[in-house]
Design an enzyme around this catalytic site. Structure first.
Site, PDB file in Angstrom:
ATOM      1  N   GLU A  56       0.390  93.843   0.800  1.00 34.27           N
ATOM      2  CA  GLU A  56       1.357  92.987   0.113  1.00 34.27           C
ATOM      3  C   GLU A  56       2.470  93.789  -0.552  1.00 34.27           C
ATOM      4  OE1 GLU A  56      -2.486  90.647   0.362  1.00 34.27           O
ATOM      5  OE2 GLU A  56      -1.948  92.698  -0.247  1.00 34.27           O
ATOM      6  N   PHE A 118     -12.780  82.175  -8.045  1.00 39.84           N
ATOM      7  CA  PHE A 118     -12.669  83.242  -7.060  1.00 39.84           C
ATOM      8  C   PHE A 118     -11.210  83.481  -6.689  1.00 39.84           C
ATOM      9  CE2 PHE A 118     -12.587  84.508  -2.489  1.00 39.84           C
ATOM     10  CZ  PHE A 118     -13.134  85.776  -2.645  1.00 39.84           C
ATOM     11  N   GLN A 119     -10.814  84.730  -6.772  1.00 40.41           N
ATOM     12  CA  GLN A 119      -9.452  85.163  -6.475  1.00 40.41           C
ATOM     13  C   GLN A 119      -8.415  84.444  -7.332  1.00 40.41           C
ATOM     14  OE1 GLN A 119      -8.754  85.141  -2.170  1.00 40.41           O
ATOM     15  NE2 GLN A 119      -9.563  87.217  -2.038  1.00 40.41           N
ATOM     16  N   LYS A 168      -3.440  75.568  -4.552  1.00 38.66           N
ATOM     17  CA  LYS A 168      -3.883  75.225  -3.199  1.00 38.66           C
ATOM     18  C   LYS A 168      -3.965  73.717  -2.984  1.00 38.66           C
ATOM     19  CE  LYS A 168      -7.387  76.390   0.245  1.00 38.66           C
ATOM     20  NZ  LYS A 168      -8.611  77.186   0.535  1.00 38.66           N
ATOM     21  N   MET A 480       8.595 116.571  -7.302  1.00 35.81           N
ATOM     22  CA  MET A 480       9.291 116.456  -8.577  1.00 35.81           C
ATOM     23  C   MET A 480       8.355 116.747  -9.749  1.00 35.81           C
ATOM     24  SD  MET A 480      12.281 116.013  -9.857  1.00 35.81           S
ATOM     25  CE  MET A 480      13.401 114.999  -8.891  1.00 35.81           C
TER      26      MET A 480
END
Length: 581
Positions: A56, A118-119, A168, A480
């Site tokens: 993602e 969940f999630q 959802k 760096m």
């Protein structure tokens, strides 16, 4: 879906895709998952191209690259929980660099929100400080309007990211699809045209100055004010410095362009700001990487600060003349106050800056102790590939060398992560830029550390026929950070050495991901590898350049130090009167 469906019953998922089609979305970068899955069913039949990314974060940066290359709003999509949180870095990056982005995320069902389902993740709360606006949609009827508003907000005023989080069950529910012909946002009215009194005051201040400098930031690029900026420079003859985000706003070869100022700026650009009696700050936010120790920045200068975002004006440095407005309008109005006879003679000021530029031209020798110099490699890429190409970088030493050495002759051809300094930006952003400019040469210049963060998107490129070119400047370290350890931590290289030129083998890794892998280790191989890459256009090409690990970016201002203490090399600082000491 067609416009006839505007009075039909649609599911939330269908309404989402219909809305995205209506606002003109052509490409979405994303990854499906449970909460967002209903949206992927109507997407299957949509004319919108969906590019299935491998992470993602890659989807988010790809949407940024697409937005930067096209000027359109970039779109990324992810599911709830970890899918949404993986977008956070890209959203934060877009916020810092004013990139128009709409991030669409699925959310658990409305009845489950707040139950640690969940999630589940409160992505709206998580991204609240790094979005221009955000929505949590729990009612199917709100989807079309939220999408309309999100695209207006992302693109107008100061551009930025907008989050649309959709439950959802809202995606699964049905309602009559309603589309507004006009989006009205009460209280949101970005100031586009500047106040003419402020323009007059700015013009008078410019005409009375002896050492003026145009301090140009990324806002000039966001407003496409390149022509107006060029006219102002032509009318006034005022020297110009361009920040990292504004490279190319005026050609780097222009005689009055003195380069990039700041922590790793050119001596002439830093000197221009420090010695100026007037800063004409255009679309810039006085970032700490430019100002150094703020109390010592441009101590003798008055300030004209023009920006579309009123929150930026006088945030760090008080503006003697504040101007709020879109810079294309601001500069057009300002230009009306000048003719070639209006400006005082500032030739001695220009000569002073010319002398600084001529006195501190760096050496780009191809080798250091039998190792390739990274500066030589990047300079040759620019010389052989040319200024028509689009260039994208990661973050670190290679980013700074690219800022100085690539041919920034055309506006809107250089993309990088500025405010956030996001390692891993290069590969997916290059992919997104290539999707937006399929017929152009799009080159990424990355470090071996950055490249290993998001190179899985090369698989996305292979499977979607997106042929990009990535030059990996391999110094076997986090360059760096290692430079800082060399200078400020007594060469105690704690966890910055990446140790090996063979693990991973970048050429084999490229081949495993469907790309061509090339490598150069000597000066004689550099041109050959670049030319081979230029000739391959049906697949992505990864070029590994094995370079000196001890190369340092100069000039440099130490963090928290004054720009007056700019170092041009170890134990060497400029003589601001023209020589070296």
């Amino acid at each position: 879906m067609t416009s006839e469906q505007s009075q039909q019953m649609l599911t939330g998922a269908q309404a989402l895709i219909e809305s995205l089609e209506r606002v003109g979305v052509e490409v979405i970068f994303g990854i499906p998952g449970g909460a967002i899955l209903p949206a992927y069913d109507p997407l299957y039949d949509s004319k919108i191209r969906h590019i299935l990314c491998r992470h993602e974060q890659g989807a988010g940066h790809a949407a940024e690259g697409y937005a930067n290359a096209t000027g359109k709003v970039g779109v990324c999509m992810a599911t709830s929980g970890p899918g949404a949180t993986n977008l956070v870095t890209a959203i934060g990056n877009a916020y810092m660099d004013s990139v128009p982005l709409v991030a669409i995320t699925g959310q658990v069902a409305g009845t489950a929100i707040g139950t640690d389902a969940f999630q589940e993740a409160d992505i709206r709360g998580i991204t609240f400080p790094i979005t221009k606006h955000s929505y949590l949609i729990t009612d199917v009827k709100d989807i079309p309007r939220a999408i309309q508003e999100a695209f207006v907000l992302a693109k107008s005023g100061r551009p930025g990211p907008v989050l649309v989080d959709i439950a959802k069950d809202a995606l699964a529910a049905s309602a009559v699809f309603e589309w507004e012909n006009e989006v009205i946002l009460p209280g949101y009215r970005p100031t586009i045209k500047p106040h003419l009194r402020q323009i007059r005051e700015a013009a008078n201040l410019i005409k009375s100055s002896q050492r003026p400098v145009l301090y140009v930031g990324g806002g000039v690029c966001k407003s496409n004010a390149y022509q107006q900026l060029g006219e102002l420079v032509s009318l006034t003859g005022i020297p110009v410095v361009t920040t990292l985000m504004a490279l190319g706003a005026i050609p780097s070869s222009h005689r009055l362009n003195y380069g990039m100022p700041g922590m790793h700026g050119t001596v002439a650009a830093v000197g221009a700001l420090q010695k100026a009696d007037l800063l004409i700050a255009l679309g810039t936010r006085f970032d700490d990487r430019v100002t150094g120790l703020l109390e010592t920045f441009a101590p003798g200068a008055k300030v004209i600060h023009a920006d579309i975002d009123p929150a930026e004006i006088s945030k760090k440095r008080n503006a003697d003349v504040p101007i709020v407005g879109d810079l294309s309008h601001t500069l057009a109005a300002l230009n009306q106050h000048f003719t070639s006879q209006d400006m005082p003679d500032i030739s001695s000021w220009v000569n002073y800056l010319d002398n600084l530029r001529d006195s501190y031209r760096p050496d780009y020798a191809p080798c250091v102790d039998e190792m390739l110099s990274p500066e030589f490699v990047i300079k040759r890429i620019g010389e052989l590939v040319g200024s028509d190409a689009y260039y994208v970088t990661g973050v670190g030493q290679h980013q700074m060398w690219s800022a100085h050495l690539l041919p920034h002759e055309k506006p809107g051809h250089f993309f990088t992560s500025g405010g956030a300094g996001t390692m891993g930006y290069c590969v997916p952003a290059t992919m997104g830029a290539k999707v937006g400019r399929p017929d152009a040469a799009v080159w990424g210049i990355d470090g071996d550390g950055c490249f290993q963060m998001t190179n899985q998107e090369l698989v996305t490129c292979a499977l979607n026929q997106i042929p990009i070119k990535i030059a990996v400047i391999n110094n076997q370290s986090l360059g760096m950070v290692r430079q800082w350890q060399s200078l400020f931590f007594n060469e105690r290289y704690s966890n910055t050495d990446l140790y090996s030129t063979s693990v991973p083998d970048f050429t084999k890794l490229a081949e495993a991901m469907g790309a061509v892998g090339l490598r150069a280790t000597t000066p004689s191989e550099v041109d050959e590898v670049i030319k081979q890459a230029m000739a391959i256009n049906d697949r992505s090409v990864i070029m590994e350049f094995v370079v000196d690990a001890d190369a340092m970016v100069w000039p440099m201002v130490a963090a928290g130090a004054s720009n007056d203490d700019l170092m041009v090399a170890l134990d060497s600082t400029p003589d601001w009167n023209g020589g070296a000491k």
